[in-house]
Scaffold this motif. Structure first.
Motif, mmCIF file in Angstrom:
data_model
loop_
_atom_site.group_PDB
_atom_site.id
_atom_site.type_symbol
_atom_site.label_atom_id
_atom_site.label_comp_id
_atom_site.label_asym_id
_atom_site.label_seq_id
_atom_site.Cartn_x
_atom_site.Cartn_y
_atom_site.Cartn_z
ATOM 1 N N LEU A 232 36.316 48.537 42.566
ATOM 2 C CA LEU A 232 36.041 48.390 41.139
ATOM 3 C C LEU A 232 35.136 47.194 40.898
ATOM 4 O O LEU A 232 35.355 46.114 41.453
ATOM 5 C CB LEU A 232 37.350 48.238 40.364
ATOM 6 N N GLY A 233 34.128 47.380 40.056
ATOM 7 C CA GLY A 233 33.167 46.322 39.766
ATOM 8 C C GLY A 233 33.580 45.461 38.585
ATOM 9 O O GLY A 233 34.575 45.724 37.907
ATOM 10 N N TRP A 234 32.776 44.432 38.334
ATOM 11 C CA TRP A 234 33.096 43.458 37.284
ATOM 12 C C TRP A 234 33.094 44.101 35.894
ATOM 13 O O TRP A 234 33.825 43.664 35.002
ATOM 14 C CB TRP A 234 32.121 42.293 37.314
ATOM 15 N N ALA A 235 32.298 45.133 35.689
ATOM 16 C CA ALA A 235 32.211 45.757 34.360
ATOM 17 C C ALA A 235 33.550 46.377 33.961
ATOM 18 O O ALA A 235 33.953 46.296 32.797
ATOM 19 C CB ALA A 235 31.106 46.802 34.331
ATOM 20 N N PHE A 236 34.243 46.989 34.928
ATOM 21 C CA PHE A 236 35.542 47.598 34.631
ATOM 22 C C PHE A 236 36.551 46.530 34.222
ATOM 23 O O PHE A 236 37.275 46.689 33.240
ATOM 24 C CB PHE A 236 36.038 48.363 35.858
ATOM 25 N N TYR A 237 36.578 45.427 34.966
ATOM 26 C CA TYR A 237 37.512 44.347 34.632
ATOM 27 C C TYR A 237 37.133 43.660 33.324
ATOM 28 O O TYR A 237 37.999 43.230 32.565
ATOM 29 C CB TYR A 237 37.561 43.330 35.777
ATOM 30 N N THR A 238 35.826 43.570 33.055
ATOM 31 C CA THR A 238 35.384 42.998 31.782
ATOM 32 C C THR A 238 35.839 43.864 30.613
ATOM 33 O O THR A 238 36.267 43.356 29.573
ATOM 34 C CB THR A 238 33.852 42.860 31.765
ATOM 35 N N ALA A 239 35.754 45.186 30.783
ATOM 36 C CA ALA A 239 36.201 46.096 29.730
ATOM 37 C C ALA A 239 37.702 45.956 29.483
ATOM 38 O O ALA A 239 38.158 45.983 28.332
ATOM 39 C CB ALA A 239 35.857 47.537 30.110
ATOM 40 N N ILE A 240 38.481 45.792 30.565
ATOM 41 C CA ILE A 240 39.926 45.598 30.412
ATOM 42 C C ILE A 240 40.209 44.278 29.702
ATOM 43 O O ILE A 240 41.012 44.207 28.761
ATOM 44 C CB ILE A 240 40.624 45.637 31.781
#
Length: 222
Positions: free
Chosen positions: A175-183
Motif C-alpha cells: 500500500l502506498g502513501w496515498a491510501f494511508y493519507t486518505a485514511i
C-alpha cells in the motif's frame, strides 16, 4: 455591522478543514495507492548495461511506469481516460464516493475562510452546518475506502501485483502513501466535524458578546 471574530478554536478548525480537504484531494489524484512488485524495464537497444529495477505504482485512475527509449524515466498519467475505463466497478464506486466526499470538504474549506465575518447562515450556525457536512463527507469517504480493496482482483491490479492478488488481498504489491493519507484524512474529517462545535462555542461565548456590546468590530480572543 460585520463583526470579525477570531478565536484559537475557530482558527484551528478553519486550518484543519482546509488541510483535510487538500490532503484528500491530493491522495485521490495520486498514483501511489498501490506500489507494484519490483520489475526491470526492457533494455534499450544500443545501450550497454542492465536497466535498474523499479516499482510501478497504481492509483484509482492514475499509474506510473518506467519508460525506455527516447523519453526515459518514470512517466505518470491517467490510465483511464473515461470513467468506464477505471479498473473495476468497485473502483468506479470508490471514485464516486470519494469524489462526493472531497467535494463536500472543499465546500466546507471555502466557507470556513469566511466564518470570521459570518457566523450564521439562514439563522443556522455556520459552524454546525459545516460540521454536519464534514460528518456526511466522512461517511462517503469511509464507503469509498471500504470498497477500494474489493477491486484488487481486477486485471489491472493482477498486472501490477501478480496473480496472487484478489479482493482484499494485495498480492505482491504494498500500500502506498496515498491510501494511508486518505485514511488519515478521513479520521481528521470526523475530528473536524466534532471540533466545529467547539468553534461555535468559542465564537458565541460571553466574552465575545461583551466585546460586541462595547462596539468593537474586530474581536480577537486567544
Amino acid at each position: 455591522m460585520c463583526h470579525v471574530i477570531v478565536t484559537c478554536r475557530s482558527m484551528l478548525w478553519t486550518l484543519l478543514s482546509i488541510v483535510v480537504a487538500f490532503a484528500e484531494l491530493i491522495a485521490f489524484m495520486s498514483a501511489d495507492w498501490l506500489v507494484g512488485s519490483s520489475r526491470t524495464p526492457d533494455p534499450i537497444i544500443g545501450v550497454h548495461g542492465t536497466p535498474e529495477p523499479y516499482r510501478p505504482t497504481l492509483g484509482i485512475y492514475m499509474r506510473c511506469l518506467k519508460v525506455t527509449g527516447y523519453r526515459r524515466g518514470i512517466q505518470c498519467g491517467p490510465y483511464a481516460v473515461e470513467f468506464g475505463e477505471i479498473a473495476s466497478g468497485f473502483w468506479q464506486a470508490t471514485a464516486i464516493f470519494l469524489g462526493v466526499g472531497i467535494l463536500l470538504l472543499c465546500i466546507v474549506a471555502f466557507i470556513s475562510v469566511f466564518t470570521m465575518c459570518f457566523q450564521s447562515i439562514m439563522k443556522k450556525s455556520i459552524f454546525n452546518v459545516c460540521g454536519l457536512l464534514q460528518g456526511i463527507a466522512g461517511l462517503f469517504l469511509i464507503l469509498g475506502l471500504m470498497l477500494y480493496p474489493a477491486g484488487w482482483g481486477s486485471d489491472k491490479v493482477l498486472f501490477y501485483c501478480g496473480q496472487d492478488a484478489s479482493p482484499y488481498k494485495v498480492g505482491q504489491c504494498s500500500l502506498g502513501w496515498a491510501f494511508y493519507t486518505a485514511i488519515g484524512g478521513t479520521v481528521l474529517t470526523f475530528i473536524c466535524a466534532v471540533f466545529s462545535a467547539q468553534a461555535e462555542i468559542a465564537t458565541s461565548s460571553d466574552k465575545v458578546q461583551e466585546e460586541i456590546e462595547e462596539g468593537k468590530s474586530l474581536i480577537c480572543l486567544l
